[in-house]
Design a protein around this motif. Sequence first.
Motif, PDB file in Angstrom:
ATOM      1  N   SER A   1      19.533  14.497 121.754  1.00 55.13           N
ATOM      2  CA  SER A   1      19.396  15.634 122.665  1.00 55.13           C
ATOM      3  C   SER A   1      17.938  15.745 123.092  1.00 55.13           C
ATOM      4  O   SER A   1      17.030  15.456 122.305  1.00 55.13           O
TER       5      SER A   1
ATOM      6  N   LEU B   1      33.969   2.248 124.673  1.00 56.57           N
ATOM      7  CA  LEU B   1      33.331   2.934 125.797  1.00 56.57           C
ATOM      8  C   LEU B   1      32.901   1.961 126.897  1.00 56.57           C
ATOM      9  O   LEU B   1      32.427   2.386 127.945  1.00 56.57           O
TER      10      LEU B   1
ATOM     11  N   GLN C   1      21.894   9.906 124.980  1.00 61.64           N
ATOM     12  CA  GLN C   1      22.529  11.174 124.638  1.00 61.64           C
ATOM     13  C   GLN C   1      24.037  10.983 124.469  1.00 61.64           C
ATOM     14  O   GLN C   1      24.626  11.433 123.485  1.00 61.64           O
ATOM     15  N   THR C   2      24.656  10.310 125.414  1.00 60.71           N
ATOM     16  CA  THR C   2      26.101  10.134 125.415  1.00 60.71           C
ATOM     17  C   THR C   2      26.581   9.233 124.291  1.00 60.71           C
ATOM     18  O   THR C   2      27.588   9.516 123.638  1.00 60.71           O
ATOM     19  N   ASN C   3      25.879   8.137 124.053  1.00 58.71           N
ATOM     20  CA  ASN C   3      26.372   7.109 123.140  1.00 58.71           C
ATOM     21  C   ASN C   3      25.778   7.122 121.744  1.00 58.71           C
ATOM     22  O   ASN C   3      26.365   6.558 120.822  1.00 58.71           O
TER      23      ASN C   3
ATOM     24  N   ARG D   1      20.445   9.830 129.503  1.00 60.01           N
ATOM     25  CA  ARG D   1      21.877  10.140 129.386  1.00 60.01           C
ATOM     26  C   ARG D   1      22.615   9.091 128.560  1.00 60.01           C
ATOM     27  O   ARG D   1      23.509   9.414 127.780  1.00 60.01           O
ATOM     28  N   PHE D   2      22.229   7.815 128.716  1.00 62.60           N
ATOM     29  CA  PHE D   2      22.848   6.744 127.938  1.00 62.60           C
ATOM     30  C   PHE D   2      22.691   7.013 126.445  1.00 62.60           C
ATOM     31  O   PHE D   2      23.657   6.922 125.677  1.00 62.60           O
TER      32      PHE D   2
END
Length: 141
Positions: free
Chosen positions: A29, A90, A23-25, A20-21
């Motif tokens: 994918s 962020l 993917q988010t930043n 997730r880190f």
Amino acid sequence: MKPTQFYPVIQTPDVGATARFYQTNFGFSPVFTSDWYIHLQSDTDPGVNLAILDGSHETIPEGARGTTCHMLLNFEVEDARAEYDRLSALGLEVVKPLCDEDFGQRHFILKDPNGVLIDVITPIAPSPAFAAQYNAEALPG
């Protein structure tokens, strides 16, 4: 050997959070997802891949399970300053602030949730002393 692909694999106790880190930043994918391994691909370049692996999984030799070696991931981008502003805002942990290096990089370094260092880089013109160390076709800036 004729490699068909090369990508780093991060061993971690928390596969989901680490994936997730990125993917988010960093705009990745998942292209394969299991509870012990997630293979990520860049949303902008399918040739840029990163894998996240449970550090205790049986596919890792027993003596290397759960261990972390020091690793530095380099992400070369068009505008390191813009990425510094975005990622700093962020709240990501910056361990080396944005700076220009004589060897031909504008960059900063931050940490992922596992302590893996991430160097975000834009090539710039090096100082004359460092320019002399480059092959002519590899000279940045």
